[in-house]
Design an enzyme around this catalytic site. Structure first.
Site: not given
Ligand code: PNS
Length: 190
Positions: A19, A43, A92, A130
């Site tokens: 990150h 989660k 990645r 993570s």
């Molecule tokens: O680190 P992560 O868990 O891969 O991040 C995922 C994240 C937070 C970027 C994604 O879950 C998100 O944007 N969630 C907010 C809700 C949302 O907008 N969902 C639609 C995404 S297509």
């Protein structure tokens, strides 16, 4: 340098060296980069949002065009509220691609003016996530080199409830010794 605000959203539970590598790369190409921690993740997190915010703030303190924030609900709505023009995400390995593509296209459907930009972290972090860091740390394995030292320390504290207690006891013992020394000196003088 790309003018305007970019958002780097994620869970960051905990922040990893991958990150941090991506944040440093993003900070070089975007005028302003907002690292945005999702608050309402389904989660059950290891670190609270406040803990993740504090860690990321400390770790990015020297990057002047980076700030840390949190958001709830739809990411595109949050991006709009900041008038951001880009979403930054890291890829990645090829295995990340499918999920990231799906998310990027869904976000584009929700807000066509917002562009998703993908960057690759350094290859030495290509296997760091993570989830795996949590798994290794929880099983008592070493995470040195995978996460910054402050995160390593926080993981140690989080996974060893006796740690803080031992730390407090150590401070108590040392200050007791210190006051005994001072008392001896005082007695010698008088
Ligand atoms: O680190 P992560 O868990 O891969 O991040 C995922 C994240 C937070 C970027 C994604 O879950 C998100 O944007 N969630 C907010 C809700 C949302 O907008 N969902 C639609 C995404 S297509």
């Amino acid at each position: 340098m790309h003018k305007g605000i970019a958002i780097y959203p994620g869970s960051f539970d905990p922040p990893t060296n991958g990150h941090l590598d991506l944040i440093a790369r993003g900070a070089k190409i975007f005028e302003e980069l907002v690292v945005a921690i999702l608050r309402n993740s389904e989660k059950s997190p290891m670190f609270s949002v406040a803990e993740r915010l504090a860690m990321l703030q400390e770790l990015t303190a020297d990057l002047k065009n980076v700030r840390i924030d949190t958001f709830d609900g739809l990411m595109v709505e949050y991006a709009k509220s900041l008038e951001a023009t880009c979403i930054l995400r890291g890829i990645r390995a090829i295995s990340d691609y499918e999920y990231e593509l799906q998310m990027a296209l869904m976000n584009r459907k929700l807000e066509p003016t917002l562009e998703t930009v993908f960057m690759m972290p350094a290859d030495k972090y290509s296997y760091v996530s993570s989830r795996l860091v949590r798994e290794v740390a929880q099983a008592g394995g070493p995470v040195k080199g995978l996460v910054p030292e402050v995160v390593e320390q926080k993981l140690r504290e989080k996974l060893d409830p006796a740690y803080k207690l031992r730390d407090a006891r150590m401070i108590e013992v040392l200050s007791q010794r210190d006051s005994e020394k001072r008392e001896k000196k005082r007695k010698k003088k008088s």
